[in-house]
Motif scaffolding. Structure first.
Motif, PDB file in Angstrom:
ATOM      1  N   ARG A 151      52.731  23.357  -8.217  1.00 53.17           N
ATOM      2  CA  ARG A 151      52.375  22.259  -9.117  1.00 53.17           C
ATOM      3  C   ARG A 151      53.106  22.344 -10.450  1.00 53.17           C
ATOM      4  O   ARG A 151      53.486  21.338 -11.034  1.00 53.17           O
ATOM      5  N   THR A 152      53.332  23.558 -10.920  1.00 57.08           N
ATOM      6  CA  THR A 152      53.937  23.724 -12.246  1.00 57.08           C
ATOM      7  C   THR A 152      55.455  23.885 -12.218  1.00 57.08           C
ATOM      8  O   THR A 152      56.080  23.941 -13.278  1.00 57.08           O
ATOM      9  N   LEU A 153      56.034  23.942 -11.045  1.00 56.75           N
ATOM     10  CA  LEU A 153      57.485  24.082 -10.933  1.00 56.75           C
ATOM     11  C   LEU A 153      58.144  22.708 -11.067  1.00 56.75           C
ATOM     12  O   LEU A 153      57.936  21.825 -10.237  1.00 56.75           O
ATOM     13  N   ASP A 154      58.914  22.548 -12.112  1.00 56.51           N
ATOM     14  CA  ASP A 154      59.619  21.286 -12.352  1.00 56.51           C
ATOM     15  C   ASP A 154      61.015  21.403 -11.753  1.00 56.51           C
ATOM     16  O   ASP A 154      61.890  22.077 -12.305  1.00 56.51           O
ATOM     17  N   VAL A 155      61.219  20.768 -10.629  1.00 57.92           N
ATOM     18  CA  VAL A 155      62.496  20.896  -9.917  1.00 57.92           C
ATOM     19  C   VAL A 155      63.639  20.176 -10.626  1.00 57.92           C
ATOM     20  O   VAL A 155      64.797  20.348 -10.255  1.00 57.92           O
ATOM     21  N   ARG A 156      63.337  19.402 -11.673  1.00 55.74           N
ATOM     22  CA  ARG A 156      64.390  18.690 -12.414  1.00 55.74           C
ATOM     23  C   ARG A 156      65.020  19.548 -13.510  1.00 55.74           C
ATOM     24  O   ARG A 156      66.072  19.217 -14.018  1.00 55.74           O
ATOM     25  N   VAL A 157      64.386  20.659 -13.862  1.00 53.03           N
ATOM     26  CA  VAL A 157      64.813  21.445 -15.008  1.00 53.03           C
ATOM     27  C   VAL A 157      65.857  22.497 -14.642  1.00 53.03           C
ATOM     28  O   VAL A 157      66.723  22.826 -15.437  1.00 53.03           O
ATOM     29  N   TRP A 158      65.812  22.995 -13.435  1.00 50.46           N
ATOM     30  CA  TRP A 158      66.658  24.116 -13.043  1.00 50.46           C
ATOM     31  C   TRP A 158      67.201  23.854 -11.651  1.00 50.46           C
ATOM     32  O   TRP A 158      66.458  23.466 -10.755  1.00 50.46           O
ATOM     33  N   ASP A 159      68.491  24.060 -11.449  1.00 50.43           N
ATOM     34  CA  ASP A 159      69.091  23.728 -10.159  1.00 50.43           C
ATOM     35  C   ASP A 159      68.608  24.622  -9.022  1.00 50.43           C
ATOM     36  O   ASP A 159      68.679  24.232  -7.864  1.00 50.43           O
ATOM     37  N   GLY A 160      68.069  25.802  -9.304  1.00 49.65           N
ATOM     38  CA  GLY A 160      67.530  26.680  -8.268  1.00 49.65           C
ATOM     39  C   GLY A 160      66.081  26.390  -7.930  1.00 49.65           C
ATOM     40  O   GLY A 160      65.518  26.978  -7.003  1.00 49.65           O
ATOM     41  N   ALA A 161      65.474  25.452  -8.653  1.00 51.67           N
ATOM     42  CA  ALA A 161      64.050  25.188  -8.468  1.00 51.67           C
ATOM     43  C   ALA A 161      63.722  24.638  -7.085  1.00 51.67           C
ATOM     44  O   ALA A 161      62.673  24.955  -6.530  1.00 51.67           O
ATOM     45  N   ALA A 219      61.057  25.565  -1.926  1.00 52.62           N
ATOM     46  CA  ALA A 219      61.099  25.747  -0.475  1.00 52.62           C
ATOM     47  C   ALA A 219      60.439  27.082  -0.082  1.00 52.62           C
ATOM     48  O   ALA A 219      59.728  27.154   0.933  1.00 52.62           O
ATOM     49  N   ILE A 220      60.658  28.116  -0.873  1.00 57.99           N
ATOM     50  CA  ILE A 220      60.008  29.398  -0.614  1.00 57.99           C
ATOM     51  C   ILE A 220      58.497  29.252  -0.760  1.00 57.99           C
ATOM     52  O   ILE A 220      57.725  29.722   0.093  1.00 57.99           O
ATOM     53  N   TYR A 221      58.072  28.596  -1.835  1.00 59.54           N
ATOM     54  CA  TYR A 221      56.637  28.379  -2.040  1.00 59.54           C
ATOM     55  C   TYR A 221      56.031  27.595  -0.875  1.00 59.54           C
ATOM     56  O   TYR A 221      54.940  27.925  -0.399  1.00 59.54           O
ATOM     57  N   ASP A 222      56.719  26.553  -0.413  1.00 63.83           N
ATOM     58  CA  ASP A 222      56.224  25.763   0.718  1.00 63.83           C
ATOM     59  C   ASP A 222      56.076  26.631   1.966  1.00 63.83           C
ATOM     60  O   ASP A 222      55.061  26.565   2.664  1.00 63.83           O
ATOM     61  N   TYR A 223      57.098  27.427   2.238  1.00 56.78           N
ATOM     62  CA  TYR A 223      57.070  28.294   3.414  1.00 56.78           C
ATOM     63  C   TYR A 223      55.937  29.311   3.312  1.00 56.78           C
ATOM     64  O   TYR A 223      55.186  29.530   4.271  1.00 56.78           O
ATOM     65  N   VAL A 224      55.802  29.942   2.148  1.00 58.20           N
ATOM     66  CA  VAL A 224      54.757  30.946   1.955  1.00 58.20           C
ATOM     67  C   VAL A 224      53.380  30.309   2.106  1.00 58.20           C
ATOM     68  O   VAL A 224      52.496  30.864   2.762  1.00 58.20           O
ATOM     69  N   TYR A 225      53.195  29.141   1.519  1.00 53.05           N
ATOM     70  CA  TYR A 225      51.892  28.473   1.622  1.00 53.05           C
ATOM     71  C   TYR A 225      51.528  28.233   3.090  1.00 53.05           C
ATOM     72  O   TYR A 225      50.417  28.558   3.521  1.00 53.05           O
ATOM     73  N   GLN A 226      52.460  27.658   3.831  1.00 46.80           N
ATOM     74  CA  GLN A 226      52.196  27.382   5.253  1.00 46.80           C
ATOM     75  C   GLN A 226      51.958  28.678   6.032  1.00 46.80           C
ATOM     76  O   GLN A 226      51.105  28.729   6.926  1.00 46.80           O
ATOM     77  N   SER A 227      52.679  29.733   5.694  1.00 49.02           N
ATOM     78  CA  SER A 227      52.491  31.023   6.361  1.00 49.02           C
ATOM     79  C   SER A 227      51.122  31.612   6.053  1.00 49.02           C
ATOM     80  O   SER A 227      50.479  32.214   6.922  1.00 49.02           O
TER      81      SER A 227
END
Length: 133
Positions: free
Chosen positions: A64-74, A79-87
């Motif tokens: 929720r707090t990760l702003d993907v517009r601020v950093w190109d690696g976001a 994607a890691i957070y999504d994978y971990v959550y589903q796992s």
């Protein structure tokens, strides 16, 4: 004694910098996963589920707090957070300690990196932008 501890923890959180808050979240996330793993190994499924659900809550907060517009690696981090959550969901449903361990293995290097970044001195702002270094 519990009231004092709660007051201390509340004060620590309220006075923490954003970097410190992030490292606190990662520390608690890995603690939850360690506790979940131990509970899974002991076949204490209720405790394992509670720990995994709390870990999911933390990952949701990180997402929720990760702003993907601020950093190109976001987007890669998301994607890691999504994978971990589903796992974590699957680890809970299937009572799979290996999935819990996989999440630990994926998150521990991130935790270390955030701790290292938080420990770096922040230079005085130059032209309105703070420089780390």
């Amino acid at each position: 004694m519990t009231d004092r501890l709660n007051d201390y923890q509340r004060t620590a959180i309220l006075s923490a910098s954003p970097a410190q808050l992030l490292t606190m979240l990662y520390d608690r996330l890995l603690l939850d996963l360690d506790r979940a793993e131990q509970a899974q190994l002991a076949e204490q499924w209720g405790e394992a589920s509670a720990q995994l659900l709390h870990a999911q809550d933390i990952v949701s907060e990180l997402q929720r707090t990760l702003d993907v517009r601020v950093w190109d690696g976001a987007s890669r981090l998301m994607a890691i957070y999504d994978y971990v959550y589903q796992s974590l969901v699957r680890a809970n449903i299937s009572r799979d300690v290996e999935l819990t361990r996989e999440c630990q293995a994926r998150l521990e290097p991130l935790r270390q990196a955030w701790h290292e970044a938080a420990a770096m001195p922040v230079a005085a702002p130059v032209g309105g932008v703070a420089r780390v270094g």
